[in-house]
Motif scaffolding. Structure first.
Motif, PDB file in Angstrom:
ATOM      1  N   ASP A 150       0.811  -1.224   0.000  1.00  0.00           N
ATOM      2  CA  ASP A 150       0.000   0.000   0.000  1.00  0.00           C
ATOM      3  C   ASP A 150       0.839   1.266   0.000  1.00  0.00           C
ATOM      4  N   PHE A 151       2.157   1.164   0.154  1.00  0.00           N
ATOM      5  CA  PHE A 151       3.001   2.354   0.219  1.00  0.00           C
ATOM      6  C   PHE A 151       2.873   3.258  -1.013  1.00  0.00           C
ATOM      7  N   PRO A 152       2.818   2.717  -2.230  1.00  0.00           N
ATOM      8  CA  PRO A 152       2.684   3.616  -3.390  1.00  0.00           C
ATOM      9  C   PRO A 152       1.389   4.431  -3.406  1.00  0.00           C
ATOM     10  N   LYS A 153       0.401   4.050  -2.601  1.00  0.00           N
ATOM     11  CA  LYS A 153      -0.864   4.785  -2.585  1.00  0.00           C
ATOM     12  C   LYS A 153      -0.723   6.152  -1.940  1.00  0.00           C
ATOM     13  N   VAL A 200       5.588  -1.899  -4.993  1.00  0.00           N
ATOM     14  CA  VAL A 200       6.244  -2.733  -3.984  1.00  0.00           C
ATOM     15  C   VAL A 200       5.677  -4.139  -4.123  1.00  0.00           C
ATOM     16  N   GLU A 201       6.543  -5.076  -4.384  1.00  0.00           N
ATOM     17  CA  GLU A 201       6.125  -6.468  -4.554  1.00  0.00           C
ATOM     18  C   GLU A 201       6.629  -7.299  -3.381  1.00  0.00           C
ATOM     19  N   GLN A 202       5.689  -7.984  -2.713  1.00  0.00           N
ATOM     20  CA  GLN A 202       6.040  -8.848  -1.591  1.00  0.00           C
ATOM     21  C   GLN A 202       6.376 -10.224  -2.149  1.00  0.00           C
ATOM     22  N   VAL A 203       7.655 -10.482  -2.338  1.00  0.00           N
ATOM     23  CA  VAL A 203       8.090 -11.763  -2.900  1.00  0.00           C
ATOM     24  C   VAL A 203       7.832 -12.890  -1.913  1.00  0.00           C
ATOM     25  N   SER A 204       8.146 -12.663  -0.661  1.00  0.00           N
ATOM     26  CA  SER A 204       7.892 -13.635   0.414  1.00  0.00           C
ATOM     27  C   SER A 204       7.720 -12.842   1.701  1.00  0.00           C
ATOM     28  N   ASP A 205       7.571 -13.563   2.799  1.00  0.00           N
ATOM     29  CA  ASP A 205       7.349 -12.860   4.061  1.00  0.00           C
ATOM     30  C   ASP A 205       8.518 -11.956   4.423  1.00  0.00           C
ATOM     31  N   GLU A 206       9.725 -12.339   4.003  1.00  0.00           N
ATOM     32  CA  GLU A 206      10.901 -11.563   4.397  1.00  0.00           C
ATOM     33  C   GLU A 206      11.584 -10.839   3.242  1.00  0.00           C
ATOM     34  N   LYS A 207      11.122 -11.002   2.010  1.00  0.00           N
ATOM     35  CA  LYS A 207      11.775 -10.387   0.848  1.00  0.00           C
ATOM     36  C   LYS A 207      10.784  -9.511   0.077  1.00  0.00           C
ATOM     37  N   LEU A 208      11.269  -8.313  -0.325  1.00  0.00           N
ATOM     38  CA  LEU A 208      10.448  -7.373  -1.074  1.00  0.00           C
ATOM     39  C   LEU A 208      11.259  -6.776  -2.211  1.00  0.00           C
ATOM     40  N   THR A 209      10.563  -6.379  -3.273  1.00  0.00           N
ATOM     41  CA  THR A 209      11.164  -5.683  -4.409  1.00  0.00           C
ATOM     42  C   THR A 209      10.494  -4.326  -4.556  1.00  0.00           C
ATOM     43  N   TRP A 210      11.318  -3.273  -4.596  1.00  0.00           N
ATOM     44  CA  TRP A 210      10.825  -1.894  -4.625  1.00  0.00           C
ATOM     45  C   TRP A 210      11.171  -1.258  -5.965  1.00  0.00           C
ATOM     46  N   THR A 211      10.257  -0.426  -6.469  1.00  0.00           N
ATOM     47  CA  THR A 211      10.493   0.342  -7.691  1.00  0.00           C
ATOM     48  C   THR A 211      10.111   1.796  -7.417  1.00  0.00           C
ATOM     49  N   GLY A 212      11.072   2.686  -7.638  1.00  0.00           N
ATOM     50  CA  GLY A 212      10.833   4.101  -7.374  1.00  0.00           C
ATOM     51  C   GLY A 212      11.438   4.978  -8.446  1.00  0.00           C
ATOM     52  N   LYS A 213      11.127   6.261  -8.367  1.00  0.00           N
ATOM     53  CA  LYS A 213      11.607   7.235  -9.339  1.00  0.00           C
ATOM     54  C   LYS A 213      12.681   8.107  -8.717  1.00  0.00           C
ATOM     55  N   VAL A 214      13.767   8.296  -9.476  1.00  0.00           N
ATOM     56  CA  VAL A 214      14.824   9.229  -9.119  1.00  0.00           C
ATOM     57  C   VAL A 214      14.981  10.182 -10.299  1.00  0.00           C
TER      58      VAL A 214
END
Length: 328
Positions: free
Chosen positions: A113-116, A124-138
Motif C-alpha cells: 500500500d506504500f505507493p498509494k 512494492v512487490e512482496q516476494v515472500s514474508d521476508e523479501k520485497l522488491t521496490w520500484t521508485g523514481k529518481v
C-alpha cells in the motif's frame, strides 16, 4: 626621481604583501591568490590589471576546490593506497501519530500500500514474508532494489538490509506507545548512493528530506484513511530473526487468540475472586454489625429489682416471749 618612484613602489608592495600574509594566516589561506596580482604590480602592471589578475586567480582556485568536492561526492573519493572511501548518509527521523500502536504497526506492514500515499514509490512487490522488491523514481529515471527483513518483532521493530545497482538503503523502524492512542515511529536509515543522480542528490541531503516527507504522508494516510477503515487493515504479525521466519502470520494470530482467551479467563477469575472477597468482606461487616448491636442491646436492658431480706428477730424479743410463756 626614478629611484624615488622605484623605492615608493617597493614600499607599497612590501606593505601590501605583509597585509595579505597576515590576512591569509587568519582566514585559512583563501586570499593567497591575491599575491599573483601583487607580483604583477611589482612587475610594472597597473593597479587595475593587478586586481583583475588577483580576482581571476582566486576565482580559479575556488572553482577548482568546488570541482574537486563535487568529483569526490560523485566518485566516492579515494583513501590511502587508492582504495575508495565508504560514502553513506545516516538519516534519523521520527513522527507521532494519534492512533493505537497496533493500528500503526499493521498499516506499516502493508508494504504493497506504500505507493498509494507516497510520492516517489511506484510499486512494492512482496516476494515472500521476508523479501520485497521496490520500484521508485529518481528524477526521470526508475530504480529497482531488493530488501530482506532480517528481524521483525510484532508491534516493536522491523530491521532490513537492501541491495541495488544504483544504490540501496539499510535501516530499521521502531514503534513506541506514548499513550494508548498515541504512537511514536522512529526511522533510522543508512543510505548508500551509487548512481550519478543519487550521488548528486546526496550532496543536498535529498534522501533525508524525502524520508521526512514520506513519514508525513504516512501519518496523513493513517489518520484519515486507516482510522476510518481500521477493520480492513490486516497486518502481518509473524516474527523474523536472522532473516528467517520463526513464526508465520497464521501461527502468530492463533497464538494471539489463545493468549487473549487465556487473558480473558484470567480476568474473569480475578473478577470472581474480587467479587467473592467483596461479598465475604460484606458478610464480615454484617456479622460485626450484628455483634455490636447485640452488645448495645445488652447494655441498654434495665437492672432487675433488688429484694429486701427479712429482718432478723432480736434475742430480746425471743426472751421476752419465753418469759411470758413460763409465767402462764
Amino acid at each position: 626621481m626614478a629611484e624615488r618612484a622605484v623605492a615608493g613602489l617597493s614600499n607599497r608592495v612590501s606593505r601590501t604583501a605583509d597585509r595579505l600574509n597576515d590576512y591569509a594566516q587568519g582566514s585559512g589561506g583563501n586570499l593567497l591568490a591575491a599575491v599573483t596580482g601583487v607580483e604583477k604590480l611589482a612587475g610594472g602592471a597597473s593597479p587595475l590589471q593587478a586586481a583583475v589578475s588577483a580576482g581571476v586567480s582566486k576565482l580559479g582556485h575556488t572553482a577548482r576546490e568546488t570541482f574537486e568536492s563535487v568529483k569526490e561526492s560523485l566518485t566516492g573519493g579515494t583513501g590511502k593506497g587508492g582504495t575508495k572511501k565508504l560514502k553513506l548518509t545516516n538519516i534519523v527521523e521520527q513522527i507521532d501519530i494519534g492512533v493505537p500502536i497496533d493500528l500503526a504497526y499493521d498499516q506499516w506492514t502493508q508494504f504493497a500500500d506504500f505507493p498509494k500515499f507516497t510520492k516517489k514509490l511506484e510499486q512494492v512487490e512482496q516476494v515472500s514474508d521476508e523479501k520485497l522488491t521496490w520500484t521508485g523514481k529518481v528524477f526521470w529515471s526508475r530504480r529497482t532494489w531488493e530488501s530482506t527483513i532480517i528481524e521483525q518483532v510484532p508491534f516493536e521493530r522491523i530491521v532490513w538490509r537492501s541491495k541495488g545497482a544504483k544504490g540501496y538503503i539499510d535501516g530499521a523502524v521502531t514503534f513506541h506507545e506514548i499513550t494508548p492512542d498515541l504512537t511514536r515511529i522512529l526511522v533510522v536509515l543508512e543510505y548508500h548512493p551509487r548512481g550519478a543522480f543519487e550521488k548528486t542528490a546526496n550532496i543536498w541531503r535529498a534522501a533525508g528530506r524525502r524520508c521526512r516527507l514520506e513519514l508525513k504522508h504516512f501519518q496523513r494516510h493513517v489518520m484519515t484513511e486507516a482510522v476510518l477503515h481500521s477493520d480492513d487493515i490486516v497486518g502481518w504479525h509473524g516474527e523474523i530473526h536472522d532473516g528467517e521466519v520463526i513464526e508465520d502470520d497464521q501461527t502468530a494470530r492463533r497464538n494471539e487468540t489463545e493468549d487473549n482467551r487465556a487473558d480473558e479467563e484470567a480476568d474473569e477469575e480475578m473478577e470472581e475472586a474480587e467479587q467473592d472477597e467483596a461479598e465475604q468482606h460484606e458478610d464480615e461487616e454484617a456479622d460485626e454489625h450484628d455483634e455490636d448491636q447485640f452488645a448495645t442491646d445488652e447494655e441498654e436492658q434495665p437492672e432487675p429489682p433488688r429484694h429486701r431480706t427479712a429482718a432478723r428477730k432480736s434475742p430480746v424479743t425471743r426472751r421476752s416471749r419465753m418469759s411470758q410463756g413460763a409465767s402462764r
